[in-house]
Design an enzyme around this catalytic site. Structure first.
Site, PDB file in Angstrom:
ATOM      1  N   ASP A  13      10.417 -22.125  24.692  1.00 59.00           N
ATOM      2  CA  ASP A  13      11.308 -21.965  25.856  1.00 59.00           C
ATOM      3  C   ASP A  13      12.322 -23.087  25.985  1.00 59.00           C
ATOM      4  O   ASP A  13      12.754 -23.413  27.094  1.00 59.00           O
ATOM      5  CB  ASP A  13      10.496 -21.858  27.170  1.00 59.00           C
ATOM      6  CG  ASP A  13       9.413 -20.803  27.081  1.00 59.00           C
ATOM      7  OD1 ASP A  13       9.700 -19.735  26.534  1.00 59.00           O
ATOM      8  OD2 ASP A  13       8.290 -21.060  27.543  1.00 59.00           O
ATOM      9  N   LYS A  16      16.479 -21.960  22.621  1.00 58.83           N
ATOM     10  CA  LYS A  16      16.944 -21.687  21.244  1.00 58.83           C
ATOM     11  C   LYS A  16      17.964 -20.546  21.220  1.00 58.83           C
ATOM     12  O   LYS A  16      18.893 -20.553  20.425  1.00 58.83           O
ATOM     13  CB  LYS A  16      15.750 -21.332  20.344  1.00 58.83           C
ATOM     14  CG  LYS A  16      14.780 -22.487  20.153  1.00 58.83           C
ATOM     15  CD  LYS A  16      13.569 -22.076  19.366  1.00 58.83           C
ATOM     16  CE  LYS A  16      12.590 -21.207  20.112  1.00 58.83           C
ATOM     17  NZ  LYS A  16      11.899 -21.835  21.241  1.00 58.83           N
ATOM     18  N   GLY A  40      10.904 -14.827  24.069  1.00 57.75           N
ATOM     19  CA  GLY A  40      11.956 -14.261  24.913  1.00 57.75           C
ATOM     20  C   GLY A  40      13.140 -15.199  24.856  1.00 57.75           C
ATOM     21  O   GLY A  40      13.089 -16.299  25.394  1.00 57.75           O
ATOM     22  N   HIS A  41      14.177 -14.782  24.139  1.00 59.39           N
ATOM     23  CA  HIS A  41      15.332 -15.663  23.975  1.00 59.39           C
ATOM     24  C   HIS A  41      16.461 -15.213  24.910  1.00 59.39           C
ATOM     25  O   HIS A  41      17.002 -14.124  24.763  1.00 59.39           O
ATOM     26  CB  HIS A  41      15.787 -15.667  22.512  1.00 59.39           C
ATOM     27  CG  HIS A  41      14.784 -16.333  21.618  1.00 59.39           C
ATOM     28  ND1 HIS A  41      14.917 -16.446  20.253  1.00 59.39           N
ATOM     29  CD2 HIS A  41      13.612 -16.950  21.913  1.00 59.39           C
ATOM     30  CE1 HIS A  41      13.873 -17.092  19.769  1.00 59.39           C
ATOM     31  NE2 HIS A  41      13.068 -17.396  20.754  1.00 59.39           N
ATOM     32  N   GLN A 223       9.046 -19.803  19.684  1.00 58.01           N
ATOM     33  CA  GLN A 223       8.056 -20.753  20.204  1.00 58.01           C
ATOM     34  C   GLN A 223       8.446 -22.205  19.842  1.00 58.01           C
ATOM     35  O   GLN A 223       9.605 -22.466  19.595  1.00 58.01           O
ATOM     36  CB  GLN A 223       6.635 -20.417  19.724  1.00 58.01           C
ATOM     37  CG  GLN A 223       6.054 -19.158  20.336  1.00 58.01           C
ATOM     38  CD  GLN A 223       6.443 -17.874  19.616  1.00 58.01           C
ATOM     39  OE1 GLN A 223       6.447 -17.836  18.398  1.00 58.01           O
ATOM     40  NE2 GLN A 223       6.748 -16.840  20.338  1.00 58.01           N
TER      41      GLN A 223
HETATM   42  P1  IMP Z   1       0.440 -15.578  22.025  1.00 58.04           P
HETATM   43  O1  IMP Z   1       1.524 -16.079  21.126  1.00 58.04           O
HETATM   44  O2  IMP Z   1       0.871 -14.430  22.884  1.00 58.04           O
HETATM   45  O3  IMP Z   1      -0.837 -15.312  21.283  1.00 58.04           O
HETATM   46  O4  IMP Z   1       0.088 -16.752  23.063  1.00 58.04           O
HETATM   47  C1  IMP Z   1      -0.498 -17.983  22.644  1.00 58.04           C
HETATM   48  C2  IMP Z   1       0.071 -19.146  23.467  1.00 58.04           C
HETATM   49  O5  IMP Z   1       1.455 -19.318  23.106  1.00 58.04           O
HETATM   50  C3  IMP Z   1       0.064 -18.913  24.970  1.00 58.04           C
HETATM   51  O6  IMP Z   1      -0.137 -20.164  25.617  1.00 58.04           O
HETATM   52  C4  IMP Z   1       1.462 -18.423  25.262  1.00 58.04           C
HETATM   53  O7  IMP Z   1       1.851 -18.674  26.599  1.00 58.04           O
HETATM   54  C5  IMP Z   1       2.266 -19.253  24.275  1.00 58.04           C
HETATM   55  N1  IMP Z   1       3.529 -18.625  23.895  1.00 58.04           N
HETATM   56  C6  IMP Z   1       3.687 -17.588  23.052  1.00 58.04           C
HETATM   57  N2  IMP Z   1       4.993 -17.283  22.910  1.00 58.04           N
HETATM   58  C7  IMP Z   1       5.661 -18.161  23.671  1.00 58.04           C
HETATM   59  C8  IMP Z   1       7.042 -18.385  23.920  1.00 58.04           C
HETATM   60  O8  IMP Z   1       7.934 -17.713  23.397  1.00 58.04           O
HETATM   61  N3  IMP Z   1       7.340 -19.426  24.756  1.00 58.04           N
HETATM   62  C9  IMP Z   1       6.393 -20.206  25.320  1.00 58.04           C
HETATM   63  N4  IMP Z   1       5.091 -20.040  25.109  1.00 58.04           N
HETATM   64  C10 IMP Z   1       4.721 -19.029  24.292  1.00 58.04           C
END
Ligand code: IMP
Length: 437
Positions: A13, A16, A40-41, A223
């Site tokens: 977040d 990017k 989510g970009h 991420q």
């Molecule tokens: P998952 O990727 O949905 O399996 O989530 C694993 C961890 O990564 C969780 O703490 C999510 O909140 C975090 N996470 C996954 N994608 C994002 C992102 O795009 N931004 C911030 N945190 C993320």
């Protein structure tokens, strides 16, 4: 021109999307190389405001070819909706391609993600429930179904039926929920396949060819470093690597092709989901940052945890990515502050730590040691030249550069494309737009 990877330096977040949208104006190819629709970009440009989950943020530049690389996990329903929304708002996708090697998120992946989180109960990771853990687990377990399978219904059926046999055994015997129907999933995914077929192809050769011809290629990460399965706060991490090293594998390039690695950092820290965050501010300051910067997850709308900039974690993000440049975003969020803090070390019981610990149980015990800096208490959103920033803001940026041992080459002072201070060109061109470079 150059091959430039854009990666998150913190817990994701960082902004990017804005940086990729901006740089894509001169790019030949933009490749999303990891993650899935957990990302989510946000992009705000002359077309409007968009929240992209799978389509590369370069899609607004018609001259740029956009590729969803082999390292991405694709939920076809989400992708088709995203494409439809773009079309409805006047954005074309004629130059969009999907790697035939990209893995597909299937209904059992999202279901298992939710069931696994429920089973973890208090130890839940706070995943986005998008099926990310289960799809990447299947990829390495050699049980996955790739986008290319959708192009041949017989192959697709046989792979689906093999995977579903196992998944249904887990669903019924371990979780005691009803099995999923082969016919329903098969029909649904065949329909997705028909719609996505024009986009699916071998993509890595296009990327290698552009790189070999010296074209400007952007590799868009998802991420951030601290969510990496190896180097992040394991097990509170995601399931594909957000690091620059993964940009090679997720696109199909060798490491020698990458010329620059730009780490995107916010001026402060945020985290969404569970896991330790030493500088989290569970007070009015954290609330103020969340409100002013609208720190709510793009994918889940969960409130993000906000805190001061963590330079211990940040330095680690620089090192594990091998960053050449930093793009610093949201600096304007500090405009109202008379003083700001940066965490420069952790106190862990009797020890002072300056290196980011590998063990999450140690990180949980770490308390931040702060350095105080003056704020600037004036609006910087209209400033486009580094030299015109107030002294407090310039000092803040310089201190981050010192602590992270990496130059800040771009500063974002608002969400619009134009609200950017370019300190040093990031597309491989030699003409810097600021006297500071
Ligand atoms: P998952 O990727 O949905 O399996 O989530 C694993 C961890 O990564 C969780 O703490 C999510 O909140 C975090 N996470 C996954 N994608 C994002 C992102 O795009 N931004 C911030 N945190 C993320």
């Amino acid at each position: 021109m150059a091959v430039v990877a854009i990666v998150g330096g913190q817990w994701g977040d960082e902004g990017k999307g804005k940086i990729v949208d901006l740089l894509a104006e001169k790019a030949r190819i933009v490749v999303r190389f990891s993650g899935g629709d957990n990302a989510g970009h946000t992009v705000i440009n002359p077309y409007g405001e968009f929240q992209l989950h799978l389509v590369p943020s370069g899609i607004f530049t018609p001259e740029a070819t956009c590729i969803i690389g082999n390292g991405v996990a694709i939920n076809p329903a989400v992708l088709l909706k995203e494409i439809e929304d773009l079309h409805n708002r006047g954005v074309g996708t004629a130059s969009l391609f999907i790697s035939d090697r990209a893995h597909l998120i299937m209904p059992y992946h999202t279901l298992l993600d939710a069931l696994e989180e429920e089973t973890r109960s208090k130890g839940a990771l706070g995943t986005t429930h998008r099926g990310i853990g289960p799809v990447f687990a299947d990829k390495v377990a050699r049980l996955g179904i790739r986008a290319g399978c959708l192009l041949d219904k017989d192959i697709f059926r046989s792979r689906l039926s093999a995977a579903l046999q196992l998944k249904n055994a887990i669903l019924t015997k371990v979780y005691e929920v009803p099995p999923l129907s082969l016919e329903e999933i098969y029909d649904q995914y065949c329909r997705y396949g028909e719609q996505l077929a024009p986009y699916i192809r071998e993509t890595s050769s296009m990327i290698r060819q552009a790189a070999a011809q010296g074209e400007f290629v952007l590799l868009e990460g998802a991420q951030g470093a601290l969510l990496d399965p190896d180097f992040g706060t394991y097990p509170y991490v995601t399931s594909s690597s957000p690091l620059a090293g993964a940009s090679c594998i997720g696109a199909g390039l060798g490491p020698r092709e990458i010329d620059r690695v730009v780490g995107v950092f916010k001026a402060y820290s945020t985290r969404v989901g569970a896991g330790p965050m030493p500088t989290e501010l569970k007070n009015q300051i954290g609330d103020f940052i969340r409100r002013k910067a609208d720190e709510y997850g793009v994918t889940t709308r969960r409130p993000r945890r906000c805190g001061w900039f963590d330079a211990v974690a940040g330095r680690f993000g620089v090192e594990v990515n091998g960053l050449t440049d930093i793009a610093l975003t949201h600096l304007d969020i500090y405009d109202d502050f008379s003083a700001v803090k940066i965490c420069t070390a952790y106190r862990c019981e009797d020890e002072v730590l300056t290196a980011f610990p590998s063990d999450v149980t140690i990180l949980e015990k770490c308390r931040p040691i702060y350095e105080d800096l003056d704020g600037w208490q004036e609006s910087i959103s209209g400033i486009r030249d580094f030299e015109k920033l107030p002294a407090g803001a310039r000092n803040y940026v310089s201190r981050l550069e010192d602590l992270l041992s990496c130059p800040v080459s771009l500063i974002s002072v608002g969400s619009g494309r134009e609200q950017t201070i370019s300190v040093k060109a990031l597309n491989g061109e030699s003409s810097p737009s600021s006297s500071r470079a």
